[in-house]
Write an enzyme that holds these catalytic residues in place. Sequence first.
Site, PDB file in Angstrom:
ATOM      1  N   ASP A  62       2.631   5.681  -6.522  1.00 26.81           N
ATOM      2  CA  ASP A  62       3.901   5.565  -5.804  1.00 26.81           C
ATOM      3  C   ASP A  62       5.106   5.449  -6.722  1.00 26.81           C
ATOM      4  OD1 ASP A  62       2.923   5.731  -3.226  1.00 26.81           O
ATOM      5  OD2 ASP A  62       2.263   3.648  -3.261  1.00 26.81           O
TER       6      ASP A  62
ATOM      7  N   HIS B 223       0.882  -1.189   0.000  1.00 27.55           N
ATOM      8  CA  HIS B 223       0.000   0.000   0.000  1.00 27.55           C
ATOM      9  C   HIS B 223       0.912   1.229   0.000  1.00 27.55           C
ATOM     10  CE1 HIS B 223      -3.495   2.378   0.587  1.00 27.55           C
ATOM     11  NE2 HIS B 223      -3.744   2.178   1.872  1.00 27.55           N
TER      12      HIS B 223
ATOM     13  N   HIS C 104      -2.517  -2.036  -9.583  1.00 23.73           N
ATOM     14  CA  HIS C 104      -3.475  -1.439  -8.661  1.00 23.73           C
ATOM     15  C   HIS C 104      -4.732  -2.287  -8.662  1.00 23.73           C
ATOM     16  CE1 HIS C 104      -5.959   1.586  -6.673  1.00 23.73           C
ATOM     17  NE2 HIS C 104      -4.811   2.092  -6.267  1.00 23.73           N
TER      18      HIS C 104
HETATM   19  N1  ACO Z   1       4.583  -6.682 -10.504  1.00 24.68           N
HETATM   20  C1  ACO Z   1       4.439  -7.880 -11.124  1.00 24.68           C
HETATM   21  N2  ACO Z   1       3.283  -8.544 -11.211  1.00 24.68           N
HETATM   22  C2  ACO Z   1       2.197  -7.974 -10.644  1.00 24.68           C
HETATM   23  C3  ACO Z   1       2.282  -6.729  -9.985  1.00 24.68           C
HETATM   24  C4  ACO Z   1       3.518  -6.075  -9.927  1.00 24.68           C
HETATM   25  N3  ACO Z   1       3.647  -4.894  -9.317  1.00 24.68           N
HETATM   26  N4  ACO Z   1       1.050  -6.404  -9.499  1.00 24.68           N
HETATM   27  C5  ACO Z   1       0.245  -7.421  -9.843  1.00 24.68           C
HETATM   28  N5  ACO Z   1       0.933  -8.366 -10.543  1.00 24.68           N
HETATM   29  C6  ACO Z   1       0.400  -9.594 -11.147  1.00 24.68           C
HETATM   30  C7  ACO Z   1       0.043 -10.613 -10.076  1.00 24.68           C
HETATM   31  O1  ACO Z   1       1.147 -11.453  -9.791  1.00 24.68           O
HETATM   32  C8  ACO Z   1      -1.091 -11.346 -10.735  1.00 24.68           C
HETATM   33  O2  ACO Z   1      -0.562 -12.183 -11.715  1.00 24.68           O
HETATM   34  P1  ACO Z   1      -1.247 -13.635 -12.014  1.00 24.68           P
HETATM   35  O3  ACO Z   1      -2.597 -13.317 -12.567  1.00 24.68           O
HETATM   36  O4  ACO Z   1      -0.323 -14.280 -12.972  1.00 24.68           O
HETATM   37  O5  ACO Z   1      -1.310 -14.333 -10.691  1.00 24.68           O
HETATM   38  C9  ACO Z   1      -1.841 -10.246 -11.485  1.00 24.68           C
HETATM   39  O6  ACO Z   1      -0.843  -9.250 -11.771  1.00 24.68           O
HETATM   40  C10 ACO Z   1      -2.987  -9.619 -10.687  1.00 24.68           C
HETATM   41  O7  ACO Z   1      -2.449  -9.071  -9.487  1.00 24.68           O
HETATM   42  P2  ACO Z   1      -3.089  -9.199  -8.058  1.00 24.68           P
HETATM   43  O8  ACO Z   1      -2.004  -9.422  -7.044  1.00 24.68           O
HETATM   44  O9  ACO Z   1      -4.221 -10.182  -8.069  1.00 24.68           O
HETATM   45  O10 ACO Z   1      -3.707  -7.747  -7.887  1.00 24.68           O
HETATM   46  P3  ACO Z   1      -4.231  -7.100  -6.552  1.00 24.68           P
HETATM   47  O11 ACO Z   1      -5.340  -6.214  -6.946  1.00 24.68           O
HETATM   48  O12 ACO Z   1      -4.538  -8.115  -5.512  1.00 24.68           O
HETATM   49  O13 ACO Z   1      -2.981  -6.256  -6.017  1.00 24.68           O
HETATM   50  C11 ACO Z   1      -1.427  -4.529  -5.716  1.00 24.68           C
HETATM   51  C12 ACO Z   1      -2.818  -4.914  -6.241  1.00 24.68           C
HETATM   52  C13 ACO Z   1      -1.292  -4.964  -4.254  1.00 24.68           C
HETATM   53  C14 ACO Z   1      -1.289  -3.003  -5.763  1.00 24.68           C
HETATM   54  C15 ACO Z   1      -0.345  -5.205  -6.601  1.00 24.68           C
HETATM   55  O14 ACO Z   1      -0.468  -4.765  -7.941  1.00 24.68           O
HETATM   56  C16 ACO Z   1       1.059  -4.958  -6.079  1.00 24.68           C
HETATM   57  O15 ACO Z   1       1.513  -5.667  -5.179  1.00 24.68           O
HETATM   58  N6  ACO Z   1       1.785  -3.915  -6.626  1.00 24.68           N
HETATM   59  C17 ACO Z   1       3.117  -3.585  -6.154  1.00 24.68           C
HETATM   60  C18 ACO Z   1       3.016  -2.772  -4.857  1.00 24.68           C
HETATM   61  C19 ACO Z   1       2.503  -1.368  -5.082  1.00 24.68           C
HETATM   62  O16 ACO Z   1       2.977  -0.650  -5.963  1.00 24.68           O
HETATM   63  N7  ACO Z   1       1.536  -0.964  -4.236  1.00 24.68           N
HETATM   64  C20 ACO Z   1       1.012   0.399  -4.272  1.00 24.68           C
HETATM   65  C21 ACO Z   1      -0.414   0.418  -4.750  1.00 24.68           C
HETATM   66  S1  ACO Z   1      -1.004   2.084  -4.796  1.00 24.68           S
HETATM   67  C22 ACO Z   1      -1.362   2.399  -3.212  1.00 24.68           C
HETATM   68  O17 ACO Z   1      -1.716   1.572  -2.421  1.00 24.68           O
HETATM   69  C23 ACO Z   1      -1.250   3.761  -2.750  1.00 24.68           C
END
Ligand code: ACO
Length: 437
Positions: free
Chosen positions: A363, A268, A307
């Site tokens: 971010d 987050h 996201h």
């Molecule tokens: N890098 C690589 N792969 C990713 C990323 C990433 N940053 N984000 C998602 N994916 C992939 C997942 O592995 C998943 O792949 P799969 O379908 O093969 O299993 C797919 O994309 C869907 O992702 P989920 O994890 O199901 O998405 P979710 O909505 O649960 O998570 C989150 C969202 C937590 C923001 C995620 O994208 C992440 O961890 N990003 C990196 C951390 C980040 O930048 N967080 C800040 C968010 S903005 C904020 O909170 C202010």
Amino acid sequence: MDKEVLNIVDRRTGAAYDLPFFKGAIRAMDLRQIKTGPEDFGVMTYDPAFLNTASCQSAITFIDGDKGILRYRGYPVEQLAENCTFLEVAYLLLNGELPTEAELKEWVESITRHTMLHETSKKFLEGFRYNAHPMGMFISTVAALSTVYPEARHVLDPEVRRLQIRRLIGKVPTIAAYTYRHSLGFPYVYPDNDLSYAENFMNMLWKMVEPKYTANPVLARALDILFILHADHEQNCSTNAMRAVGSSQADPFLSTSAACAALSGPLHGGANEEVLKMLDVIGSKDKIPAYIDKVKAGEFKLMGFGHRVYKNYDPRARIIKWAAESVFEVTGRNAKLDIALELERIALEDDYFVKRKLYPNVDFYSGIIYQAMGFKPEMFTVLFAIPRTVGWLAQWQEMLCDAEQKIARPRQVYTGYEARDVVPMEKRGLTATSTTA
Ligand code: ACO
């Protein structure tokens, strides 16, 4: 025939049910009438991580994640960032309308009156180790305000709420600045009420021996814009924590502290700090393809990408990228920007990211600006928490005034043992499995 219903047939019993739509959704409680018999609890929904569950009605922030739209109280965030100050936007989020000139004057004066910390809170901060993470200090000090203002527990009294909201918005920059000064071993700087919200924050961070601190206007405006962009984001993880803790009628200092704790996680608000660490690890543009290969192999995530709601470019990231240019004219270009831009370019052309609709989020670029301004990465999430306090408070207030809201208490699908009897100590370890083995 009423078309505004969802018709469900339960194949277990053959019974049919008409569930009315409520603003495009189905009320989960309407499912409870679907039973196999009088002893049956009724149908529940199972939705870990709230992927498809609305926990509230809210009139504060609108996001269309597919189109990349973000609006506060109906106003596009781009227009607010261009035309308003952060405190104007704070007023809007809390009250529903932009302030008139007179309202803004009263609002700014009252926030300014609440910027000082009680001296005991300063002493409280003294107790932290020199290398304590600023976010840990920030979370604890916000919670400690609960002991300074015990009347804050009367959360159902609108006047009490009004005062605590002003106190919190006034004090969070002071707490944030003090955590920073503490980590550097510098004396704390008292607020200067002649300055704007962002300028005063800069004063408390960076004033040394000069009699009066003068903030660079370009940097102060950029910080104010960053505050606007981070002010609210509907039902994200930390806002959900604010609403959940606040629903028990805990006081707003404790609820805000819980929301800050949720924000601190790397998935987050903690992601901005992780982005900078990631750019350090990558080191140079030629190492990006190898890094992306590891991301695709599932070794780690690309921080600042992806996201839950945005499946398009995060509009905040676009504005931050633009604001970065004006900051770099003052501070000089942060070399990490080039790595970030190239990383974004490569990722946005790569099938892995395209298929999953993974775009830069807020971010991805914010840390690069913060670093250029002189902040250490450990401060980045604290910088996020200052403006988000406004969003948390607006959502908390809305929740308390919503007649439909009760204490937040999800259900579970129990997967543990059926009832069983306690085995006396001398017989434990001789379980059915081990005895038969
Ligand atoms: N890098 C690589 N792969 C990713 C990323 C990433 N940053 N984000 C998602 N994916 C992939 C997942 O592995 C998943 O792949 P799969 O379908 O093969 O299993 C797919 O994309 C869907 O992702 P989920 O994890 O199901 O998405 P979710 O909505 O649960 O998570 C989150 C969202 C937590 C923001 C995620 O994208 C992440 O961890 N990003 C990196 C951390 C980040 O930048 N967080 C800040 C968010 S903005 C904020 O909170 C202010």
